[in-house]
Design a protein around this motif. Structure first.
Motif, PDB file in Angstrom:
ATOM      1  N   MET A   1      65.224  63.206  82.012  1.00 53.71           N
ATOM      2  CA  MET A   1      64.646  61.715  82.353  1.00 53.71           C
ATOM      3  C   MET A   1      63.904  62.004  83.721  1.00 53.71           C
ATOM      4  SD  MET A   1      66.350  59.725  80.425  1.00 53.71           S
ATOM      5  CE  MET A   1      66.763  58.081  81.557  1.00 53.71           C
ATOM      6  N   ALA A   2      62.788  61.422  83.781  1.00 50.70           N
ATOM      7  CA  ALA A   2      61.925  61.539  84.873  1.00 50.70           C
ATOM      8  C   ALA A   2      62.515  61.301  86.383  1.00 50.70           C
ATOM      9  CB  ALA A   2      60.445  60.994  84.677  1.00 50.70           C
ATOM     10  N   VAL A   3      61.953  61.774  87.362  1.00 52.47           N
ATOM     11  CA  VAL A   3      62.091  61.036  88.766  1.00 52.47           C
ATOM     12  C   VAL A   3      61.418  60.028  88.885  1.00 52.47           C
ATOM     13  CG1 VAL A   3      62.011  61.892  91.028  1.00 52.47           C
ATOM     14  CG2 VAL A   3      62.523  63.874  89.528  1.00 52.47           C
ATOM     15  N   PRO A   4      62.313  58.731  89.389  1.00 54.70           N
ATOM     16  CA  PRO A   4      61.489  57.668  89.608  1.00 54.70           C
ATOM     17  C   PRO A   4      60.502  57.655  90.817  1.00 54.70           C
ATOM     18  CG  PRO A   4      63.798  57.751  90.816  1.00 54.70           C
ATOM     19  CD  PRO A   4      63.672  59.192  89.841  1.00 54.70           C
ATOM     20  N   LYS A   5      59.321  57.263  90.159  1.00 54.66           N
ATOM     21  CA  LYS A   5      58.273  57.166  91.341  1.00 54.66           C
ATOM     22  C   LYS A   5      57.649  55.731  91.541  1.00 54.66           C
ATOM     23  CE  LYS A   5      54.687  58.416  89.108  1.00 54.66           C
ATOM     24  NZ  LYS A   5      53.689  59.265  88.218  1.00 54.66           N
ATOM     25  N   THR A   6      58.720  54.695  91.170  1.00 49.80           N
ATOM     26  CA  THR A   6      58.225  53.479  91.763  1.00 49.80           C
ATOM     27  C   THR A   6      58.567  53.292  93.320  1.00 49.80           C
ATOM     28  OG1 THR A   6      60.182  52.762  91.028  1.00 49.80           O
ATOM     29  CG2 THR A   6      58.251  52.352  89.558  1.00 49.80           C
ATOM     30  N   GLN A   7      57.740  53.159  93.936  1.00 51.13           N
ATOM     31  CA  GLN A   7      58.014  52.623  95.356  1.00 51.13           C
ATOM     32  C   GLN A   7      57.006  51.393  95.395  1.00 51.13           C
ATOM     33  OE1 GLN A   7      60.082  52.286  97.445  1.00 51.13           O
ATOM     34  NE2 GLN A   7      61.046  54.218  97.212  1.00 51.13           N
TER      35      GLN A   7
ATOM     36  N   ILE B   1      57.608  59.400  76.260  1.00 46.74           N
ATOM     37  CA  ILE B   1      58.469  58.501  76.214  1.00 46.74           C
ATOM     38  C   ILE B   1      59.921  58.870  76.502  1.00 46.74           C
ATOM     39  CG2 ILE B   1      58.812  58.714  73.567  1.00 46.74           C
ATOM     40  CD1 ILE B   1      59.259  55.584  73.637  1.00 46.74           C
ATOM     41  N   THR B   2      59.949  60.355  76.142  1.00 40.92           N
ATOM     42  CA  THR B   2      61.396  61.006  76.229  1.00 40.92           C
ATOM     43  C   THR B   2      61.876  61.060  77.802  1.00 40.92           C
ATOM     44  OG1 THR B   2      60.416  63.120  75.640  1.00 40.92           O
ATOM     45  CG2 THR B   2      61.327  61.977  74.031  1.00 40.92           C
ATOM     46  N   ASP B   3      60.780  60.936  78.562  1.00 33.96           N
ATOM     47  CA  ASP B   3      61.035  61.187  79.969  1.00 33.96           C
ATOM     48  C   ASP B   3      61.781  59.763  80.594  1.00 33.96           C
ATOM     49  OD1 ASP B   3      59.864  63.712  80.006  1.00 33.96           O
ATOM     50  OD2 ASP B   3      58.048  63.113  80.892  1.00 33.96           O
ATOM     51  N   PHE B   4      61.602  58.696  79.782  1.00 33.10           N
ATOM     52  CA  PHE B   4      62.126  57.591  80.421  1.00 33.10           C
ATOM     53  C   PHE B   4      63.152  57.032  79.446  1.00 33.10           C
ATOM     54  CE2 PHE B   4      57.446  57.725  81.117  1.00 33.10           C
ATOM     55  CZ  PHE B   4      57.633  57.752  82.510  1.00 33.10           C
ATOM     56  N   CYS B   5      63.165  57.144  78.214  1.00 33.37           N
ATOM     57  CA  CYS B   5      64.232  56.313  77.175  1.00 33.37           C
ATOM     58  C   CYS B   5      65.215  57.658  76.706  1.00 33.37           C
ATOM     59  CB  CYS B   5      63.574  55.788  76.201  1.00 33.37           C
ATOM     60  SG  CYS B   5      62.115  54.699  76.522  1.00 33.37           S
ATOM     61  N   SER B   6      66.423  56.925  76.452  1.00 35.04           N
ATOM     62  CA  SER B   6      67.260  57.714  75.792  1.00 35.04           C
ATOM     63  C   SER B   6      67.082  57.561  74.318  1.00 35.04           C
ATOM     64  CB  SER B   6      68.751  57.138  76.177  1.00 35.04           C
ATOM     65  OG  SER B   6      69.029  56.929  77.577  1.00 35.04           O
ATOM     66  N   VAL B   7      67.320  58.850  73.733  1.00 38.08           N
ATOM     67  CA  VAL B   7      66.912  58.826  72.190  1.00 38.08           C
ATOM     68  C   VAL B   7      68.363  58.522  71.490  1.00 38.08           C
ATOM     69  CG1 VAL B   7      66.188  60.406  70.436  1.00 38.08           C
ATOM     70  CG2 VAL B   7      65.318  60.473  72.782  1.00 38.08           C
ATOM     71  N   ILE B   8      68.203  57.672  70.541  1.00 38.19           N
ATOM     72  CA  ILE B   8      69.446  57.471  69.671  1.00 38.19           C
ATOM     73  C   ILE B   8      69.210  57.780  68.278  1.00 38.19           C
ATOM     74  CG2 ILE B   8      70.996  55.525  68.654  1.00 38.19           C
ATOM     75  CD1 ILE B   8      70.185  54.093  71.387  1.00 38.19           C
TER      76      ILE B   8
ATOM     77  N   PHE C   1      64.487  54.860  70.623  1.00 36.28           N
ATOM     78  CA  PHE C   1      64.372  54.830  72.009  1.00 36.28           C
ATOM     79  C   PHE C   1      64.801  53.786  72.691  1.00 36.28           C
ATOM     80  CE2 PHE C   1      61.045  57.430  69.705  1.00 36.28           C
ATOM     81  CZ  PHE C   1      61.427  58.563  70.322  1.00 36.28           C
ATOM     82  N   LEU C   2      65.826  53.930  73.740  1.00 38.15           N
ATOM     83  CA  LEU C   2      66.194  52.956  74.600  1.00 38.15           C
ATOM     84  C   LEU C   2      65.793  52.814  75.945  1.00 38.15           C
ATOM     85  CD1 LEU C   2      68.498  50.486  74.709  1.00 38.15           C
ATOM     86  CD2 LEU C   2      70.174  52.397  75.429  1.00 38.15           C
ATOM     87  N   LEU C   3      65.354  51.769  76.403  1.00 37.04           N
ATOM     88  CA  LEU C   3      64.740  51.712  77.718  1.00 37.04           C
ATOM     89  C   LEU C   3      65.689  50.779  78.311  1.00 37.04           C
ATOM     90  CD1 LEU C   3      62.643  52.303  79.766  1.00 37.04           C
ATOM     91  CD2 LEU C   3      61.372  50.376  78.833  1.00 37.04           C
ATOM     92  N   CYS C   4      66.359  51.188  79.499  1.00 31.71           N
ATOM     93  CA  CYS C   4      67.129  50.270  80.142  1.00 31.71           C
ATOM     94  C   CYS C   4      67.333  50.544  81.610  1.00 31.71           C
ATOM     95  CB  CYS C   4      68.524  50.281  79.379  1.00 31.71           C
ATOM     96  SG  CYS C   4      69.356  52.251  79.638  1.00 31.71           S
ATOM     97  N   ASP C   5      68.039  49.950  82.209  1.00 36.34           N
ATOM     98  CA  ASP C   5      68.253  49.911  83.776  1.00 36.34           C
ATOM     99  C   ASP C   5      68.837  51.146  84.261  1.00 36.34           C
ATOM    100  OD1 ASP C   5      70.505  48.974  83.240  1.00 36.34           O
ATOM    101  OD2 ASP C   5      70.335  47.308  84.403  1.00 36.34           O
TER     102      ASP C   5
END
Length: 451
Positions: free
Chosen positions: A1-7, A112-119, A134-138
Motif C-alpha cells: 500500500m502506498a504512503v498517503p500523499k493527499t494533503q 493500482i496495487t499500491d492503492f487497492c487490496s487484491v481479491i 481490486f478493492l478500493l476502500c477507506d
C-alpha cells in the motif's frame, strides 16, 4: 500500500483545472473545447478529452467510457466487469464525480496495487481460471482523507445554499393540493401545506434545495403516484381520495431519493438521518435518571370546532364552545343518543364544513372562516344541525385533520353527562303482578330463585 500523499486532495483537483491542458492520443483538450459535445449526451468524449468537474458526465477510472452522473450504477457495473475494480461504500462518497476524477489521476501515477487490496476468486481452480479483483476502500488512509475532505466541502456548499434559501424572499411556489400561489419566503408555502392540508415534510430550516424538492414531489403527483406508498392510480381524484383516507399525506421515509433535501444527511460522513437520530435517542437513554418525580405531562391541546381557540382539557373546550358559539356537544350527544362512532362522524362533518367555509345550517359558502363564524353566530346556525342522514355517512369516519385531538377525547361514557342530568330520577317500571302464576313462569327472576 502506498504512503498517503493527499494533503488537500480536493484542492489538487482545482490545481489540475488551472494547469496545462492534457494531451491524449495526440489531441489536446484545448483543441476540442469549442465543440458542443455534452448537450448531445454522447457515450464517450471523442479524441480522449478530459472530463472536468461540473460536467454532466463521469469518466471511467481506466478508460474513456463516460456515463451521465445519474447513471452511477452503470459506471460501477462497467468498472467491475471490464476492469475488475470494486469501490467499497460508494453511498458514503459525498461527491462521486470528484472522487472518480481524483483516483483516475492517481492511477496514472502509480500502479493500482499500491492503492487497492487484491481479491483472488476461484483460488482453488487452475491458474488460468483464477481472476483478481481490486478493492478500493477507506482502509487506505489516502482514500479516507479524500472522502472526509469531500464530505466537508459538500457540507459547506449545502449550508451556504440553505442560508441563501432561508434569506430569499423572492420565492414563488404553488400549493400541490389547492393550487394557491405563494410569494415571499419558502416557509410560507411549507407552513400552509402543513397547516391546511396536514402535509408536513419538515421544518423549512431543515430543508435544502427546496425548489427541486417541491418539483420532485409535484412530478410524482402529476404521474398519479402516492407520495407515501408510491402506488400509481388511474386518475387524480382516486389518488386524492386514497391519500386522504389512508392518511398518506406525507413522504416515504424509506425512499433515499429524498435524503439529499435534508441538511441532517450531510452532517456526518456516512450517517443518514436515521442513524443520527438513533444516536441522539441512545444519548437520552444513557443520560436519563431513575428519578421521575419531577416529570410533568403536558396534555395535547384540543382545538375548537369553529375558531382557533385551543384548550388543555376537553372540559374547558366544551365550556368555550358553549359560551362563545352556543354549541353544546354533550347536549347534542345526549339528545340524539350518539355513540362513539356517530360522534366521530359529526365532528369530522363539522370540521370539513368549517374548513370549506360553508355553513351547515343554510349551506351558504363564504370567502373566509371569519365571515363564516360571524354568520353562524349571528344566525344561531351553530346549533342548527342538518338531518342525521347528511352527516352520518361512512366518509366522515376519516378525520378532516390528521392531528385532531378532539376525536381522541370522545367516549360513550355516561360520565360526560351534566350534573343536572345525572341527578334526575330515573323511573323504574315494575312487572305486572296481577297474574302471579304467569309471572313465575316467564320472569327472569324465576331463574335466580331456582338457583
Amino acid at each position: 500500500m502506498a504512503v498517503p500523499k493527499t494533503q488537500g486532495a480536493v484542492a489538487r483537483l482545482e490545481e489540475d483545472r488551472d494547469g496545462s491542458c492534457s494531451t491524449v492520443g495526440g489531441v489536446g483538450y484545448g483543441d476540442s473545447k469549442d465543440y458542443i459535445l455534452e448537450p448531445l449526451s454522447l457515450p464517450e468524449s471523442p479524441g480522449g478529452t478530459t472530463t472536468l468537474e461540473g460536467s454532466p458526465s463521469v469518466p471511467c477510472i481506466f478508460c474513456e467510457e463516460h456515463f451521465h452522473v445519474a447513471e452511477q450504477d452503470k459506471l460501477l457495473k462497467h468498472m467491475i466487469i471490464e476492469h475488475k475494480i470494486v469501490i467499497a461504500d460508494v453511498k458514503l462518497v459525498a461527491d462521486f464525480q470528484r472522487y472518480i476524477l481524483y483516483w483516475r489521476k492517481r492511477f496514472t501515477e502509480q500502479p493500482i496495487t499500491d492503492f487497492c487490496s487484491v481479491i483472488r476468486i476461484n483460488s482453488t481452480a487452475p491458474f488460468e481460471e483464477q481472476e483478481n479483483y481490486f478493492l478500493l476502500c477507506d482502509v487506505l488512509p489516502e482514500d479516507r482523507i479524500l472522502r472526509e475532505e469531500l464530505q466537508k466541502q459538500k457540507l459547506k456548499e449545502i449550508l451556504e445554499q440553505q442560508q441563501q434559501e432561508r434569506n430569499d424572499n423572492n420565492f414563488h411556489g404553488i400549493c400541490m393540493f389547492c393550487n394557491e400561489e405563494f410569494l415571499g419566503n419558502r416557509s410560507v408555502l411549507l407552513n400552509h401545506m402543513a397547516r391546511e392540508h396536514a402535509f408536513n415534510i419538515g421544518l423549512p430550516d431543515n430543508i435544502v434545495n427546496c425548489n427541486e424538492f417541491l418539483c420532485t414531489l409535484q412530478k410524482k403527483l402529476d404521474n398519479l403516484q402516492c407520495l407515501y406508498c408510491e402506488k400509481t392510480f388511474r386518475d387524480k381524484n382516486t389518488l386524492k381520495d386514497h391519500m386522504r383516507k389512508k392518511q398518506h399525506r406525507k413522504i416515504n421515509p424509506k425512499n433515499r431519493e429524498y435524503d439529499r433535501f435534508y441538511v441532517i444527511n450531510y452532517l456526518e460522513l456516512g450517517k443518514s438521518w436515521e442513524e443520527v437520530q438513533l444516536e441522539d435517542d441512545r444519548e437520552l437513554l444513557d443520560n436519563q435518571e431513575d428519578d421521575w418525580s419531577d416529570w410533568e405531562e403536558h396534555p395535547a391541546s384540543a382545538v375548537c370546532l369553529f375558531c382557533e381557540k385551543q384548550a388543555e382539557t376537553i372540559e374547558k373546550l366544551y365550556v368555550h364552545m358553549e359560551d362563545a358559539h352556543e354549541f353544546n356537544l354533550l347536549k347534542i350527544k345526549s339528545e340524539l343518543g350518539l355513540n362513539f362512532y356517530q360522534q366521530v362522524k359529526l365532528v369530522n362533518f363539522i370540521r370539513r364544513q368549517v374548513h370549506q367555509c360553508r355553513c351547515y345550517g343554510c349551506h351558504v359558502k363564504f370567502k373566509s372562516k371569519a365571515d363564516l363564524r360571524t354568520h353562524m353566530e349571528e344566525t344561531k346556525h351553530t346549533s342548527l344541525l342538518p338531518d342525521r342522514k347528511t352527516w352520518d355517512q361512512l366518509e366522515y369516519y376519516f378525520p378532516t385533520y390528521e392531528n385532531d385531538t378532539l376525536l381522541c377525547t370522545l367516549s360513550d361514557s355516561e360520565s360526560d353527562l351534566t350534573a343536572q342530568e345525572q341527578n334526575e330520577d330515573v323511573p323504574i317500571i315494575s312487572e305486572d303482578t296481577s297474574k302471579l302464576y304467569a309471572l313465575k313462569q316467564s320472569s327472569i327472576l324465576n331463574q335466580l330463585l331456582l338457583q
